[in-house]
Design an enzyme around this catalytic site. Structure first.
Site, short mmCIF file in Angstrom:
data_model
loop_
_atom_site.label_atom_id
_atom_site.label_comp_id
_atom_site.label_asym_id
_atom_site.label_seq_id
_atom_site.Cartn_x
_atom_site.Cartn_y
_atom_site.Cartn_z
N LYS A 90 0.45 51.13 59.37
CA LYS A 90 1.19 49.74 59.45
C LYS A 90 0.95 48.93 58.12
O LYS A 90 -0.31 49.20 57.66
CB LYS A 90 0.68 49.05 60.66
CG LYS A 90 1.08 49.55 61.92
CD LYS A 90 2.70 49.22 62.18
CE LYS A 90 3.20 50.01 63.50
NZ LYS A 90 2.71 48.74 64.67
N GLN A 136 -8.60 55.25 71.05
CA GLN A 136 -7.50 55.90 70.98
C GLN A 136 -7.37 56.42 69.41
O GLN A 136 -8.45 56.24 68.85
CB GLN A 136 -6.14 54.74 71.01
CG GLN A 136 -6.60 53.76 69.84
CD GLN A 136 -6.05 52.23 70.21
OE1 GLN A 136 -5.61 51.93 71.63
NE2 GLN A 136 -6.17 51.35 69.29
N ASP A 142 1.94 55.37 65.24
CA ASP A 142 0.54 55.54 64.55
C ASP A 142 -0.50 55.57 65.35
O ASP A 142 -1.58 55.73 64.87
CB ASP A 142 0.35 54.24 63.59
CG ASP A 142 0.57 52.83 64.51
OD1 ASP A 142 0.95 52.87 65.35
OD2 ASP A 142 -0.11 51.87 63.96
N ASP A 173 -11.84 47.62 73.85
CA ASP A 173 -10.58 47.58 73.45
C ASP A 173 -9.32 48.12 74.51
O ASP A 173 -9.54 49.34 74.92
CB ASP A 173 -10.00 48.09 72.07
CG ASP A 173 -8.62 47.61 71.70
OD1 ASP A 173 -8.73 46.43 71.09
OD2 ASP A 173 -7.85 48.30 71.86
N ASN A 174 -8.64 47.38 75.20
CA ASN A 174 -7.74 47.61 76.49
C ASN A 174 -8.34 48.52 77.29
O ASN A 174 -7.72 49.71 77.49
CB ASN A 174 -6.54 48.13 75.46
CG ASN A 174 -5.46 47.12 75.12
OD1 ASN A 174 -5.58 46.19 75.38
ND2 ASN A 174 -4.83 47.31 73.95
N GLU A 225 -11.84 43.93 77.43
CA GLU A 225 -10.64 43.29 76.52
C GLU A 225 -9.46 43.71 77.39
O GLU A 225 -8.48 44.33 76.77
CB GLU A 225 -10.78 43.51 74.94
CG GLU A 225 -9.65 42.76 74.17
CD GLU A 225 -8.32 43.34 73.77
OE1 GLU A 225 -8.22 44.69 74.11
OE2 GLU A 225 -7.60 42.92 72.86
N LYS A 245 -5.52 41.98 60.92
CA LYS A 245 -5.47 43.16 61.46
C LYS A 245 -4.48 44.36 60.33
O LYS A 245 -4.76 45.42 60.61
CB LYS A 245 -4.50 43.33 62.62
CG LYS A 245 -5.04 42.57 64.05
CD LYS A 245 -4.39 42.74 65.29
CE LYS A 245 -3.08 42.28 65.36
NZ LYS A 245 -2.51 42.69 66.63
#
Lengths: 666, 666
Positions: free
Chosen positions: B264, B324, B359, B395-396, B424, B537
């Protein structure tokens, strides 16, 4: 410490998880109904449904499926009912119970991968994206489902699979097809389904466990001849009277031989006169104990004749189970080990210090011979079951071992699932609820002492809206041989009528102790006491059932209304409606489909006419918001045209202190 | 049917009960805390207490005794804490947890036969009855207790036994003796004690699990030199700044190599420019994956130096666990079986249809190789634990298998009970709570979006007053790299100050994403979006920490107040107080003993001065009803003399939008 550690090669530290299947992604939590984490069953009657709810969720955004699984305890095969989401990850499904006995239920949930695929692919198709690869992925799932399907369904799934593989407009049409979606629901991929870890239980009783009208009478007071005591044969003569009032359970206090040692006299005096018959609860004499019949009441032949004749009148005979002994009970000599001894060698009689009850020996549930004691007590009930009795009223169960009751009721109902046990415990709330949880079919309640509008509203909201309703089926008694409330002592006819209607409509099960109730006996033994003067517990009475002031016709009318209106056959569907007068209480009872809706208004003031505006929750009544509606009084036949939520009511206790109105007219 | 049965001899029908011990009369029910019937542990930190309640009752009228039994999981010996009745058959007892790790607790209750005897005998003595036999019965119990006692106690009990056997005034005096009653409590007869059937669990964490102040910073934005990216060594240079503001956890977004495929660009553009660094959450490149450090950030040596230096400043480094992969992650080629393939052979990238995230490759938790995947992921965390990290921000987690987290956290904490995992997950309530139940130490919350007085009141009442508080330790963040709320976008300095104080005082744990927060960054990427413009980010930023408008001094003052006031170290003790102005919210935090009580008042309107009357619940503040009391503002040093429950407050957002008052003066 960590800074001294080196980066070890990761391999040796990798331990494979000791988990049987890690791909079960669905989670099932907060299941209702579930009493105390599943330690106790819920209760239903044949034909009722069990609505099961649970939190069902998973990681991510996939769609889920869930089912309630259920089966009679004796049937190894599970049936399934689909659950539907009702918002905020809460799911709901229901099943009906159709046989008496025990049922089990549990839950299952799994990722609906096809449903997730269909949702996502639909969005992409609507977004105009190329879904060629998606359609192939869908085809793979449909192909596998075809492998699980049979017959026509398999053929259909194969055909849809072909369409998806074809792709283009044909494939997209198949992806969006409702028929395919419905087919796929029938053949889900449940390899990684999550099972709820527990099997929960339902005790399913026959209808009378839920809807019953009880009449209590002392057989020895049923003689038509004032010069002799009543007998079981005399009770047969009363059956038309009791059945005519519309009752369906005829409950008899203990019919066993009565002890002579320390026998109580009239009005609970500690010395009995020569003609005093003693309390039926002082069980046991030379003639026998809990499996004998008092010789003055008759023989087993008479008993059998009574049970049969009652059946012919639509009445079931309920017996009293009072596990205590007079000093003359055969067990006292045959099983001295079942009674606690004092250091002086005497048996420990019942006490409530400083009071002593030398005429009653309690059984010692802490005896080393508890196994034999339990077996004998269970055999007592089994004995009466063998004589055709299916309903028992259990005297003071809260003063006997709770573990015993749990065991005995479970065992007895395993053999005879149609048995009904009424718990006569007037004690603290936890213990009342505890007895209901461990197996009693119905309990007596605090109803007799709940007299004001807030008391009635709070109590019946607790009983019908909280979890309690899953196991506690209240049986409401305005009076019992032990309970003549201060309210009834005032002697107002309107009070007796109001209390009858409250009991008969707030509860699907209720009972009266007669004929004291319909003849409005109301003299206490002493001011401030709840005992009746000249109580039948200690003497034989003779009753004038033909008394023109008797409430018997009113009782008959109320019981007829109960029979004819399904809304009164269940404790569900009770809603209180505000009235702007504290002396007027209003509530409705409705069937789930609102096909039968009653509205009851009671004037709690027996002395004065009271009026006010009832503010109706129209939706709970199935009443229109924008049109007038008719209500008919089922007691008087009067009809009223009402409109909107506020309507005027006026009740004169000198005429009739209650409205029992049916929506849509009488 | 029953009428045809004959009276069989009872013996052959008697089956002895198949019950191990029928004399356990006490019942234990409705234990709290107990999460989902004991399926999940409650949480505590070292030094906290667990207050256990239960319904405890038995048949009859005997007195009862009950205890909470508890032990560290690793200790086979139970300790006991006495329970006391608190009314309506509810009992309460508590114990303290003193070691990190897992504790177990359960309950035990039994009939206190000596207590019952003493109560009844006392009544009889006071009634003037002859108690000779009772005293002998008591003597037998005391004699048996002496057999269970040792040393001096045994001698004392033998002596009391003798007195009771002597009878008369000597025996009566012994029966009434408080010393004897206390001795007997120590040697109870527990042969028939009831054990609660379950052992419930407590996860005991170190204090930081309950009380923590987090600061999030992107290491690559910490360079003092605008011409190059920041490094881990540069972060060391920031430690005085972060520690100076009073934080104790320094949380770094992922520090691993970043993928190049589909990287990104700035402001989340789908194509990266040549200088664009990519998102740190697109983890994995040729240089390595989750156990590697981005070469531009530094080496493991630099990392170790940072961790050590942070410790010197009283800061713990928290790492980000984001399971991930970028398409360039080594696992993609080494373990293709961990990724789901599409029918065209490509890897299934992350999607939220119609959006696609090419991505990011999610891991397939339904892979047949799930055991190896779980082991590897656990090894990743273990790897960083080996480098001295004890705090992880996950994360998530709600998009990964919940079963995996339950297993991994349990396994990791078994070896390292001091680990802290922050979840999170900004998702649906059941899933948020589910993650906390299965083991996450702290969760992010909905705080960022709870802005009005009713929203804040309802949410924090749910979190601190319901069962949720037993396992859900909220960590409040007014902003994160993904969350720039509409409220903050308005850019009012008063809003930033108010949100900071709300986060830091409503929650014992809170955090800010800096320096965007203290420098009041508030431009969104687009109207209606919560993403920051020029988000870190996707690009490297350089910050002017010396900006005179910075809130850093204010943050430091708030964190100093947090440290100095024990009431803010726990989520218990929160009470909302009414204010007659919807823009003013008032609440107190107090220690259990009321030795430290803070009252916070916040003006939620950043633009206008607001005033009103605060109606204080004086008892919750430990404030007198009949005398004035002093409150001191901990931010300004001002002191106020208040009296009674209604007191005037006025807050000007242009000056200071909050009061942080301490009872008893500053």
């Amino acid at each position: 410490m960590a800074t001294t550690r080196r980066i070890a090669p990761a391999e040796p530290r990798r331990r494979l998880p000791d988990v049987p299947e890690g791909r079960r992604r669905a989670v099932i939590e907060a299941v209702t109904p579930e009493i105390d984490g599943g330690r106790f069953p819920i209760k239903r009657t044949v034909g009722e449904t069990v609505a099961v709810e649970a939190d069902v969720f998973a990681d991510g955004h996939d769609q889920l499926s869930a089912t309630v699984r259920y089966r009679p305890e004796t049937d190894p095969e599970w049936s399934e009912a689909a659950m539907e989401p009702i918002g905020n990850d809460r799911w709901r499904g229901e099943f009906a119970v159709t046989e008496v006995g025990r049922y089990r239920y549990t839950l299952r949930a799994w990722i609906d991968r096809f449903g997730s695929w269909r949702r996502d692919t639909t969005v992409k198709i609507e977004d105009g994206q190329d879904v060629t690869v998606e359609l192939l992925a869908g085809a793979d799932m449909v192909d596998k489902a075809a492998g699980r399907a049979v017959g026509l369904d398999r053929r259909l799934l194969r055909s849809f699979c072909l369409d998806l593989r074809t792709g283009g407009p044909v494939g997209e049409k198949a992806a969006l097809s409702v028929e395919l979606a419905e087919l796929m629901v029938r053949y889900p991929d449940r390899r990684f389904a999550t099972s709820y870890g527990k099997e929960l239980e339902v005790v399913v009783d026959r209808e009378r466990a839920r809807f019953s009208s009880w009449y209590e009478v002392f057989p020895r007071s049923t003689s038509p001849d004032p010069t002799r005591p009543g007998t079981l044969r005399d009770v047969i003569g009363w059956l038309p009277y009791v059945a005519g009032m519309g009752f369906d359970v005829l409950y008899l206090p203990p019919i066993h031989p009565i002890g002579r040692t320390h026998r109580k006299g009239r009005n609970n005096s500690t010395t009995a006169g020569p003609g005093d018959p003693g309390s039926p609860w002082a069980i046991g004499a030379a003639e026998g104990g809990h499996t004998a019949i008092h010789p003055e009441l008759g023989t087993f032949e008479d008993f059998d004749a009574l049970v049969a004749a009652a059946g012919d009148h639509g009445l079931e005979v309920a017996l009293d189970i009072a596990f205590q002994c007079s000093p003359d009970h055969p067990w006292v000599t045959e099983h001295p080990e079942w009674f606690r001894r004092r250091p002086d060698g005497s048996v420990q009689y019942a006490e409530n210090p400083p009071k002593k009850y030398q005429d009653i020996y309690p059984l010692d549930f802490e005896t080393d011979a508890w196994r034999e004691l339990w077996a004998e007590l269970r055999a007592v009930i089994e004995f009466w079951v063998g004589r055709g009795i299916r309903v028992f009223r259990v005297d003071n169960p809260h003063t006997k071992s709770l573990r015993f009751w749990a065991w005995a009721i479970r065992e007895l109902k395993a053999d005879h699932p149609d048995l009904i046990f009424l718990s006569e415990a007037f004690t603290r709330p936890r213990l009342m609820y505890g007895l209901a949880k461990l197996g009693f079919t119905q309990p007596y309640t605090y109803f007799a002492w709940r007299t004001s509008k807030p008391e009635l509203t709070d109590y019946f909201t607790e009983l019908t809206r909280s979890e309690v309703r899953e196991y506690f089926r209240p049986n409401l008694w305005p009076n019992t041989p032990d309970i003549l409330t201060a309210q009834l002592q005032a002697g107002y006819r309107a009070t007796f009528m109001a209390r009858l209607v409250l009991a008969a409509t707030l509860g699907a099960s209720y009972g009266i102790y007669g004929p004291t109730f319909e003849l409005m006996e109301h003299e206490p033994i002493a001011p401030g006491k709840e005992e009746y003067l000249n109580s039948e517990k200690y003497e034989i009475r003779h009753w004038n059932l033909g008394d023109p002031r008797s409430l018997a016709p009113f009782v008959a009318a109320v019981n007829r209304i109960r029979r004819e209106n399904a809304a009164l056959h269940t404790d569900r569907g009770l809603v209180f409606h505000p009235v702007d007068n504290d002396q007027l209480i209003a509530y409705s009872k409705a069937t789930a489909d609102l096909s039968n809706v009653l509205l009851v208004v009671v004037n709690l003031d027996p002395a004065r006419r009271q009026s006010g505006w009832v503010h109706l929750w129209l939706d709970d009544l199935g009443a229109p918001r924008d049109a007038p509606f008719e209500v008919g009084d089922l007691l008087t036949g009067a009809r009223y045209l009402w409109a909107g939520s506020s309507n005027y009511v006026e009740l004169d206790p000198g005429v009739l202190p209650v409205h029992v109105l049916r929506m849509g007219g009488g």
